[in-house]
Design a protein around this motif. Structure first.
Motif, mmCIF file in Angstrom:
data_model
loop_
_atom_site.group_PDB
_atom_site.id
_atom_site.type_symbol
_atom_site.label_atom_id
_atom_site.label_comp_id
_atom_site.label_asym_id
_atom_site.label_seq_id
_atom_site.Cartn_x
_atom_site.Cartn_y
_atom_site.Cartn_z
ATOM 1 N N ARG A 59 -1.488 -3.120 3.045
ATOM 2 C CA ARG A 59 -1.335 -4.439 2.268
ATOM 3 C C ARG A 59 0.029 -4.715 1.750
ATOM 4 O O ARG A 59 0.871 -4.076 1.710
ATOM 5 N N VAL B 271 2.626 -6.847 -0.643
ATOM 6 C CA VAL B 271 2.631 -6.862 -2.252
ATOM 7 C C VAL B 271 3.745 -8.037 -2.599
ATOM 8 O O VAL B 271 4.313 -8.346 -1.895
ATOM 9 N N ALA C 178 -0.110 0.277 -1.193
ATOM 10 C CA ALA C 178 0.276 -0.719 -0.380
ATOM 11 C C ALA C 178 0.331 -0.007 1.284
ATOM 12 O O ALA C 178 -0.137 -0.382 2.202
ATOM 13 N N LEU D 205 -0.230 -5.882 -5.989
ATOM 14 C CA LEU D 205 -0.784 -5.482 -4.580
ATOM 15 C C LEU D 205 -1.544 -6.793 -4.178
ATOM 16 O O LEU D 205 -2.533 -7.165 -5.064
#
Length: 346
Positions: A162, A164, A157, A219
């Motif tokens: 990104r 989570v 991540a 994720l």
């Protein structure tokens, strides 16, 4: 596994080993392949040869990638001074101790073993292999154990920027939902307790998430992580209790009405939670901190406005300090009763 070095299949493998998640269209764009059917055939052959190609949905398309353990860093020559090589050896030993409870421990040992072999043969000043054994950074057990998959997902991540989705079990009462979305900002291990500092989408602020308390993690590949513009890692860890690390403890305080508004208006620590607002205006506030030294002096600075409920040893420490201060001031009259005749001339 063995792949013909100049084959199209080798080019597919090389592309995946760069660490990117690719669609079939991406691979066609970068490789001498005309159709998705050809790409699928190459991917199938690589899988049959033992390669762990991951596949996941991203919107309407599927993306393909390799797990971290199968990614490769190739053709990366570097020239180092003798001192730089020695510093790298020492850093690797420090890293070995810090990363012992993580999935990175084994890759560090294997990867650095390869690097050390080259460095040792190239060094004309240091016996790096022997010097490596003359540094010790502790072999204490980790403060807590955690799921290696959670660690790997958080690293992924961070790399891909990104968020989570996690299921989190806090160490104290909390009004936050058990399942929430967070955007990882950094990994840290103060006092051997591994945690992820992340922007909590529920709190709308950075918070610590202890890895051992993450029960499930996903994720979010279609979303972009949030990173506050004003987040400063050094400042975040400096302005907190137990910045030098220590055993993780839960501290509960009873805050009197005259100080309650300050705790409502300001977060004094990233883990601060108002557990209870009583009818008489008092609050029960909790913190999850590393060590009790900094917390002791901070609680004392509030005087009679704050009382420790937990842990008992912190309450007793503050009470004992108060008793000593009281005794000292009871004796103050005797210290000040010096006859004028005995005083030195001004």
């Amino acid at each position: 596994m063995s792949v013909e070095p100049r084959s199209t299949r080798a080019e597919v493998l090389a592309l995946l080993r760069q660490g990117k998640a690719l669609t079939l269209a991406d691979m066609i764009e970068h490789l001498p392949i005309d159709s998705k059917r050809q790409v699928r055939r190459h991917l199938k052959t690589l899988r049959e040869a033992g390669l762990s190609i991951q596949e996941e949905a991203r919107g309407r398309e599927k993306v393909f990638s390799l797990p971290l353990g199968e990614l490769a860093v190739e053709d990366a020559p570097v020239s180092l001074t003798e001192q730089q090589a020695l510093a790298l050896v020492v850093a690797a030993e420090a890293g070995r101790a810090a990363l012992a409870p993580t999935p990175l421990a084994e890759p560090l040992a294997a990867g650095f073993g390869k690097l050390l072999d080259r460095l040792d043969r190239a060094s004309g000043t240091y016996d790096l292999g022997r010097l490596r054994e003359q540094w010790h950074f502790g072999t204490e057990p980790a403060a807590s154990t955690f799921d290696g998959d959670a660690f790997d997902t958080l690293v992924k991540a961070l790399n891909e920027r990104r968020p989570v989705r996690i299921a989190y079990d806090p160490a104290h009462a909390s009004d936050a939902p058990r399942k929430r979305t967070i955007s990882p900002l950094m990994m840290a291990a103060p006092g051997g307790s591994w945690r992820c500092v992340a922007y909590c989408h529920y709190r709308e602020a950075p918070r610590d998430f202890t890895l051992s308390r993450i029960e499930d993690i996903t994720l979010l590949t279609n979303d972009v992580a949030i990173r506050p513009d004003d987040f400063d890692a050094d400042l975040y860890f400096h302005e907190r209790f137990g910045a030098l690390g220590g055993e993780t403890r839960v501290v509960r305080l009873l805050v009197e009405p005259d100080a309650a508004r300050y705790f409502r208006e300001k977060s004094y620590h990233s883990s601060q939670v108002v557990e209870e607002a009583r009818d008489d205006g008092r609050l029960v506030v909790s913190f999850e901190v590393e060590g009790l030294e900094d917390m002791t002096s901070w609680v004392q600075s509030w005087g009679l406005s704050v009382k420790v409920l937990d842990p008992p040893e912190l309450a007793e420490r503050i009470a004992e300090d108060a008793r000593r201060v009281a005794v000292r001031y009871e004796d103050a009259s005797e210290d000040d009763a010096t006859p004028d005749a005995d005083r030195p001339d001004a």
